[in-house]
Design a protein around this motif. Structure first.
Motif, PDB file in Angstrom:
ATOM      1  N   PHE A   1       0.928  -1.135  -0.292  1.00  0.00           N
ATOM      2  CA  PHE A   1       0.191  -0.002   0.030  1.00  0.00           C
ATOM      3  C   PHE A   1       0.724   1.194   0.216  1.00  0.00           C
ATOM      4  CE2 PHE A   1      -4.743  -0.480   0.581  1.00  0.00           C
ATOM      5  CZ  PHE A   1      -5.062   0.984   0.539  1.00  0.00           C
ATOM      6  N   HIS A   2       1.227   1.759  -1.163  1.00  0.00           N
ATOM      7  CA  HIS A   2       2.018   2.701  -1.219  1.00  0.00           C
ATOM      8  C   HIS A   2       1.750   4.069  -0.777  1.00  0.00           C
ATOM      9  CE1 HIS A   2       3.670   6.369  -3.663  1.00  0.00           C
ATOM     10  NE2 HIS A   2       2.748   6.156  -4.211  1.00  0.00           N
ATOM     11  N   CYS A   3       2.590   4.875  -0.188  1.00  0.00           N
ATOM     12  CA  CYS A   3       2.484   6.130   0.477  1.00  0.00           C
ATOM     13  C   CYS A   3       0.960   5.989   1.372  1.00  0.00           C
ATOM     14  CB  CYS A   3       2.074   7.144  -0.499  1.00  0.00           C
ATOM     15  SG  CYS A   3       2.084   8.615   0.132  1.00  0.00           S
ATOM     16  N   PHE A   4       1.196   5.103   2.421  1.00  0.00           N
ATOM     17  CA  PHE A   4       0.178   5.037   3.245  1.00  0.00           C
ATOM     18  C   PHE A   4      -0.303   6.224   4.243  1.00  0.00           C
ATOM     19  CE2 PHE A   4      -2.052   3.760   7.284  1.00  0.00           C
ATOM     20  CZ  PHE A   4      -3.238   3.080   6.562  1.00  0.00           C
ATOM     21  N   THR A   5      -1.322   6.432   4.047  1.00  0.00           N
ATOM     22  CA  THR A   5      -1.691   7.965   4.902  1.00  0.00           C
ATOM     23  C   THR A   5      -2.861   7.670   5.615  1.00  0.00           C
ATOM     24  OG1 THR A   5      -2.629   8.847   2.840  1.00  0.00           O
ATOM     25  CG2 THR A   5      -0.616   9.610   3.344  1.00  0.00           C
ATOM     26  N   GLY A   6      -3.409   6.665   5.756  1.00  0.00           N
ATOM     27  CA  GLY A   6      -4.719   6.198   6.476  1.00  0.00           C
ATOM     28  C   GLY A   6      -4.712   6.293   8.040  1.00  0.00           C
ATOM     29  N   THR A   7      -5.691   5.570   8.576  1.00  0.00           N
ATOM     30  CA  THR A   7      -5.600   5.511  10.086  1.00  0.00           C
ATOM     31  C   THR A   7      -5.237   4.195  10.433  1.00  0.00           C
ATOM     32  OG1 THR A   7      -7.761   4.455  10.137  1.00  0.00           O
ATOM     33  CG2 THR A   7      -7.908   6.981  10.142  1.00  0.00           C
ATOM     34  N   LEU A   8      -5.075   3.989  11.810  1.00  0.00           N
ATOM     35  CA  LEU A   8      -4.609   2.757  12.551  1.00  0.00           C
ATOM     36  C   LEU A   8      -5.303   1.703  11.965  1.00  0.00           C
ATOM     37  CD1 LEU A   8      -2.700   1.325  14.096  1.00  0.00           C
ATOM     38  CD2 LEU A   8      -4.182   1.848  16.109  1.00  0.00           C
ATOM     39  N   GLU A   9      -6.727   1.932  12.149  1.00  0.00           N
ATOM     40  CA  GLU A   9      -7.629   0.725  11.342  1.00  0.00           C
ATOM     41  C   GLU A   9      -7.350   0.745  10.182  1.00  0.00           C
ATOM     42  OE1 GLU A   9      -8.568   2.601  15.224  1.00  0.00           O
ATOM     43  OE2 GLU A   9      -8.500   3.710  13.330  1.00  0.00           O
ATOM     44  N   GLN A  10      -7.364   1.672   9.158  1.00  0.00           N
ATOM     45  CA  GLN A  10      -7.211   1.278   7.762  1.00  0.00           C
ATOM     46  C   GLN A  10      -5.739   0.510   7.527  1.00  0.00           C
ATOM     47  OE1 GLN A  10      -7.624   5.386   6.687  1.00  0.00           O
ATOM     48  NE2 GLN A  10      -9.798   4.998   5.878  1.00  0.00           N
ATOM     49  N   ALA A  11      -4.673   0.902   8.474  1.00  0.00           N
ATOM     50  CA  ALA A  11      -3.574   0.384   8.528  1.00  0.00           C
ATOM     51  C   ALA A  11      -3.872  -1.284   8.612  1.00  0.00           C
ATOM     52  CB  ALA A  11      -2.434   0.881   9.375  1.00  0.00           C
ATOM     53  N   TYR A  12      -4.512  -1.581   9.612  1.00  0.00           N
ATOM     54  CA  TYR A  12      -4.619  -3.015  10.039  1.00  0.00           C
ATOM     55  C   TYR A  12      -5.391  -3.650   8.911  1.00  0.00           C
ATOM     56  CZ  TYR A  12      -2.762  -2.597  14.851  1.00  0.00           C
ATOM     57  OH  TYR A  12      -1.982  -2.454  15.851  1.00  0.00           O
ATOM     58  N   GLN A  13      -6.492  -2.979   8.222  1.00  0.00           N
ATOM     59  CA  GLN A  13      -7.184  -3.677   7.255  1.00  0.00           C
ATOM     60  C   GLN A  13      -6.298  -3.912   6.025  1.00  0.00           C
ATOM     61  OE1 GLN A  13     -10.839  -1.638   6.438  1.00  0.00           O
ATOM     62  NE2 GLN A  13     -11.506  -3.173   5.009  1.00  0.00           N
ATOM     63  N   ALA A  14      -5.313  -2.957   5.687  1.00  0.00           N
ATOM     64  CA  ALA A  14      -4.612  -2.963   4.496  1.00  0.00           C
ATOM     65  C   ALA A  14      -3.643  -4.175   4.800  1.00  0.00           C
ATOM     66  CB  ALA A  14      -3.444  -1.922   4.343  1.00  0.00           C
ATOM     67  N   ILE A  15      -3.083  -4.334   5.951  1.00  0.00           N
ATOM     68  CA  ILE A  15      -2.312  -5.713   6.400  1.00  0.00           C
ATOM     69  C   ILE A  15      -3.069  -6.950   6.217  1.00  0.00           C
ATOM     70  CG2 ILE A  15      -1.104  -6.723   8.493  1.00  0.00           C
ATOM     71  CD1 ILE A  15      -0.381  -3.534   8.995  1.00  0.00           C
ATOM     72  N   SER A  16      -4.430  -6.805   6.331  1.00  0.00           N
ATOM     73  CA  SER A  16      -5.003  -7.977   6.346  1.00  0.00           C
ATOM     74  C   SER A  16      -5.173  -8.563   4.999  1.00  0.00           C
ATOM     75  CB  SER A  16      -6.562  -7.837   7.100  1.00  0.00           C
ATOM     76  OG  SER A  16      -7.532  -7.082   6.135  1.00  0.00           O
ATOM     77  N   TYR A  17      -4.988  -7.717   4.078  1.00  0.00           N
ATOM     78  CA  TYR A  17      -4.938  -8.222   2.526  1.00  0.00           C
ATOM     79  C   TYR A  17      -3.549  -8.525   2.114  1.00  0.00           C
ATOM     80  CZ  TYR A  17      -9.599  -6.238   2.672  1.00  0.00           C
ATOM     81  OH  TYR A  17     -10.988  -5.918   2.956  1.00  0.00           O
ATOM     82  N   ASN A  18      -2.724  -8.930   2.894  1.00  0.00           N
ATOM     83  CA  ASN A  18      -1.158  -9.102   2.594  1.00  0.00           C
ATOM     84  C   ASN A  18      -0.493  -8.003   2.174  1.00  0.00           C
ATOM     85  OD1 ASN A  18      -1.426 -11.854   3.531  1.00  0.00           O
ATOM     86  ND2 ASN A  18      -2.453 -12.720   1.679  1.00  0.00           N
ATOM     87  N   MET A  19      -0.862  -6.875   2.403  1.00  0.00           N
ATOM     88  CA  MET A  19      -0.135  -5.508   1.922  1.00  0.00           C
ATOM     89  C   MET A  19       0.810  -5.082   3.132  1.00  0.00           C
ATOM     90  SD  MET A  19      -1.328  -5.011  -1.242  1.00  0.00           S
ATOM     91  CE  MET A  19      -2.443  -6.322  -1.579  1.00  0.00           C
ATOM     92  N   LYS A  20       1.830  -4.568   2.721  1.00  0.00           N
ATOM     93  CA  LYS A  20       3.047  -3.999   3.374  1.00  0.00           C
ATOM     94  C   LYS A  20       2.664  -2.665   3.277  1.00  0.00           C
ATOM     95  CE  LYS A  20       5.739  -7.708   4.191  1.00  0.00           C
ATOM     96  NZ  LYS A  20       5.541  -8.439   5.542  1.00  0.00           N
ATOM     97  N   LEU A  21       3.021  -1.868   4.393  1.00  0.00           N
ATOM     98  CA  LEU A  21       2.572  -0.360   4.342  1.00  0.00           C
ATOM     99  C   LEU A  21       3.737   0.435   3.765  1.00  0.00           C
ATOM    100  CD1 LEU A  21       0.715   0.014   7.616  1.00  0.00           C
ATOM    101  CD2 LEU A  21      -0.004  -0.484   5.397  1.00  0.00           C
ATOM    102  N   GLY A  22       3.679   1.175   2.695  1.00  0.00           N
ATOM    103  CA  GLY A  22       4.808   1.990   2.049  1.00  0.00           C
ATOM    104  C   GLY A  22       5.115   3.439   2.985  1.00  0.00           C
ATOM    105  N   ILE A  23       6.016   3.624   3.883  1.00  0.00           N
ATOM    106  CA  ILE A  23       6.347   4.708   4.596  1.00  0.00           C
ATOM    107  C   ILE A  23       7.259   5.388   4.041  1.00  0.00           C
ATOM    108  CG2 ILE A  23       6.793   5.464   6.776  1.00  0.00           C
ATOM    109  CD1 ILE A  23       4.180   4.063   6.898  1.00  0.00           C
ATOM    110  N   GLY A  24       7.061   6.793   3.668  1.00  0.00           N
ATOM    111  CA  GLY A  24       7.802   7.749   3.124  1.00  0.00           C
ATOM    112  C   GLY A  24       7.941   9.040   3.789  1.00  0.00           C
ATOM    113  N   GLY A  25       8.257  10.204   3.160  1.00  0.00           N
ATOM    114  CA  GLY A  25       8.336  11.481   3.596  1.00  0.00           C
ATOM    115  C   GLY A  25       7.259  12.131   4.401  1.00  0.00           C
ATOM    116  N   VAL A  26       5.855  11.402   4.397  1.00  0.00           N
ATOM    117  CA  VAL A  26       4.931  11.688   5.139  1.00  0.00           C
ATOM    118  C   VAL A  26       4.993  11.750   6.805  1.00  0.00           C
ATOM    119  CG1 VAL A  26       2.506  11.580   5.622  1.00  0.00           C
ATOM    120  CG2 VAL A  26       3.189  11.476   3.164  1.00  0.00           C
TER     121      VAL A  26
END
Length: 255
Positions: free
Chosen positions: A154-179
């Motif tokens: 999930f490129h340039c992840f900017t969601g909430t904690l809940e959305q982060a866990y939901q993204a992870i549940s679909y086998n996605m890593k979170l792309g963390i950058g300058g934000v």
């Protein structure tokens, strides 16, 4: 120490004046793997040239960016499919839905996104998701498509904690950058509640420069600012952050 930038547009016109020098600056800092997302067919030749110019350092993706989904999107998707038969790519990306610039193309963006997810599955490749003001729409499609063959970033992840866990549940890593360095970025408030095994590093250069370069052209060398901020937030050494996120990138891209 091998640092991996999982998302950087090194072919961008923003680098036309000093592309090789900019890449060399990153290499000297240990950024030795650059994963290059596609936008549309007009950038394919430039991407292939980058790979030739920096062998062993450049890893290409193929895909159609959601903001470039328009009336010719079927032709563009044919280009994606053709290129997958001609060359080795490490992901389908960046793909997804963007409702910030144009909500009128939502239906075709959904079609292009779903089509490319299935292309990724058939080719056993990860997907790299672009999401802007479209978490619900993207999660709806991921929910439909979830299975053992669905995975990616999930490129340039900017969601909430809940959305982060939901993204992870679909086998996605979170792309963390300058934000993560922004005062109003918000993800710095909860990122340390997410195991480092779920994140990868990125710059999205030339966009989203980290502090103290915010407002200027971003480049892959600036990933060190992201590493330093994550090191502070997780209370772990920079070496740990680099080692774990590089392993995560290897696991996703199968290199």
């Amino acid at each position: 120490m091998i640092i991996t930038d999982t998302h950087t547009h090194l072919y961008s016109e923003a680098f036309d004046a000093d592309r090789h020098e900019m890449i060399e600056r990153a290499l000297k800092l240990g950024v030795s793997r650059f994963f290059i997302p596609a936008i549309d067919s007009s950038y394919t030749d430039a991407m292939l040239q980058l790979e030739q110019d920096f062998p062993g350092h450049i890893f290409l993706m193929m895909g159609l960016h959601p903001t470039h989904v328009n009336t010719n999107f079927r032709q563009e998707l044919q280009h994606v499919e053709h290129m997958l038969t001609q060359h080795k790519f490490y992901a389908i990306g960046e793909i997804g839905i963007d409702l910030y610039w144009d909500k009128s193309t939502l239906d075709v963006q959904k079609k292009a996104f779903r089509h490319q997810i299935n292309l990724a599955k058939r080719n056993k490749l990860p997907i790299v998701i672009h999401c802007r003001e479209a978490f619900d729409e993207i999660f709806d499609i991921l929910e439909d498509e979830k299975d053992d063959d669905l995975f990616g970033i999930f490129h340039c992840f900017t969601g909430t904690l809940e959305q982060a866990y939901q993204a992870i549940s679909y086998n996605m890593k979170l792309g963390i950058g300058g934000v993560i360095t922004f005062k109003n970025g918000k993800i710095d408030r909860f990122i340390n509640q997410i195991d480092v095994k779920h994140i990868v590093l990125e710059t999205d250069a030339p966009y989203l420069s980290p502090v103290p370069y915010r407002g200027k052209r971003n480049e892959s060398a600036y990933i060190t600012e992201v590493i330093d901020r994550l090191s502070s937030l997780y209370q772990r050494s920079a070496e740990d952050i680099v080692a774990i996120t590089t392993k995560n990138a290897i696991d996703v891209f199968k290199i």
